[in-house]
Design a protein around this motif. Structure first.
Motif, mmCIF file in Angstrom:
data_model
loop_
_atom_site.group_PDB
_atom_site.id
_atom_site.type_symbol
_atom_site.label_atom_id
_atom_site.label_comp_id
_atom_site.label_asym_id
_atom_site.label_seq_id
_atom_site.Cartn_x
_atom_site.Cartn_y
_atom_site.Cartn_z
ATOM 1 N N SER A 77 0.849 -1.197 0.000
ATOM 2 C CA SER A 77 0.000 0.000 0.000
ATOM 3 C C SER A 77 0.880 1.241 0.000
ATOM 4 O O SER A 77 2.096 1.155 0.207
ATOM 5 C CB SER A 77 -0.927 -0.012 1.220
ATOM 6 N N GLY A 78 0.251 2.382 -0.213
ATOM 7 C CA GLY A 78 0.996 3.629 -0.238
ATOM 8 C C GLY A 78 1.511 3.999 1.144
ATOM 9 O O GLY A 78 0.851 3.760 2.158
ATOM 10 N N ALA A 79 2.693 4.576 1.177
ATOM 11 C CA ALA A 79 3.285 5.038 2.438
ATOM 12 C C ALA A 79 3.069 6.540 2.569
ATOM 13 O O ALA A 79 3.076 7.257 1.559
ATOM 14 C CB ALA A 79 4.779 4.721 2.474
ATOM 15 N N PRO A 80 2.873 7.020 3.778
ATOM 16 C CA PRO A 80 2.763 8.469 3.969
ATOM 17 C C PRO A 80 4.038 9.153 3.454
ATOM 18 O O PRO A 80 5.137 8.704 3.748
ATOM 19 C CB PRO A 80 2.638 8.634 5.478
ATOM 20 N N GLY A 81 3.897 10.159 2.642
ATOM 21 C CA GLY A 81 5.066 10.868 2.121
ATOM 22 C C GLY A 81 5.654 10.247 0.874
ATOM 23 O O GLY A 81 6.683 10.694 0.379
ATOM 24 N N GLY A 82 5.049 9.191 0.334
ATOM 25 C CA GLY A 82 5.551 8.560 -0.887
ATOM 26 C C GLY A 82 6.149 7.196 -0.638
ATOM 27 O O GLY A 82 6.378 6.795 0.498
ATOM 28 N N GLY A 83 6.377 6.492 -1.707
ATOM 29 C CA GLY A 83 6.877 5.130 -1.584
ATOM 30 C C GLY A 83 5.758 4.176 -1.224
ATOM 31 O O GLY A 83 4.584 4.462 -1.451
ATOM 32 N N SER A 84 6.122 3.037 -0.682
ATOM 33 C CA SER A 84 5.103 2.060 -0.321
ATOM 34 C C SER A 84 5.477 1.297 0.936
ATOM 35 O O SER A 84 6.637 1.251 1.330
ATOM 36 C CB SER A 84 4.843 1.096 -1.490
ATOM 37 N N LEU A 85 4.440 0.731 1.547
ATOM 38 C CA LEU A 85 4.588 -0.147 2.706
ATOM 39 C C LEU A 85 4.282 -1.563 2.249
ATOM 40 O O LEU A 85 3.342 -1.790 1.482
ATOM 41 C CB LEU A 85 3.615 0.246 3.817
ATOM 42 N N ILE A 86 5.072 -2.512 2.717
ATOM 43 C CA ILE A 86 4.890 -3.914 2.380
ATOM 44 C C ILE A 86 4.653 -4.660 3.686
ATOM 45 O O ILE A 86 5.527 -4.699 4.547
ATOM 46 C CB ILE A 86 6.135 -4.498 1.684
ATOM 47 N N ARG A 87 3.454 -5.226 3.832
ATOM 48 C CA ARG A 87 3.135 -5.989 5.047
ATOM 49 C C ARG A 87 3.092 -7.466 4.669
ATOM 50 O O ARG A 87 2.391 -7.860 3.739
ATOM 51 C CB ARG A 87 1.804 -5.553 5.626
#
Length: 140
Positions: A91-101
């Motif tokens: 999913s999208g990360a705050p401030g750009g990039g992404s989060l991977i769970r």
């Protein structure tokens, strides 16, 4: 050159087969790839969250090119990838990039937490079930 006997051929082939099996069995899983590629942000039980500087689509493409998921679905700006032992949510990360769970498949998956994503995400459903999403489906 004399013809090899059947037993001599087997004696040559058997070690090669063992080496090939060992090499394929030693291959890492998707959890290892993500852990080696992305930065660990936090751990909660058996779930781990990583960060990527890349946008969602690029991050998902890298993960999928390493190992194809059994099922894949896009929903609400997130991508869900189901593997034999894990659910990977990008999913999208705050401030750009992404989060991977990365979550163990025994957690929310087994209790139906991902059933809303449809075939391939229902507990016990086959990856290629009727109308399944074994390929890229509607994920972008």
């Amino acid at each position: 050159m004399a013809a090899m006997t059947r037993n001599a051929r087997r004696a040559l082939i058997a070690p090669l087969l063992l080496v090939m099996l060992a090499l394929t069995a030693c291959g890492g899983n998707i959890r290892d790839f993500i852990g080696d590629t992305y930065t660990l942000q936090n751990t909660s039980g058996d779930a781990r969250t990583y960060t990527s500087k890349d946008p969602i689509g690029t991050t998902v493409s890298k993960i999928v090119s390493e190992e194809a998921p059994a099922a894949r679905k896009a929903d609400g700006g997130s991508e869900y990838l189901r593997y034999d032992d894990d659910i990977v949510t990008v999913s999208g990360a705050p401030g750009g990039g992404s989060l991977i769970r990365v979550e163990d498949i025994d957690g929310r998956y087994r209790s139906g937490g991902f059933a809303y994503l449809g075939p391939g995400f229902n507990p016990g459903s086959p990856a290629g079930g009727a109308g399944g999403s074994g390929g890229s489906g509607d994920a972008k």
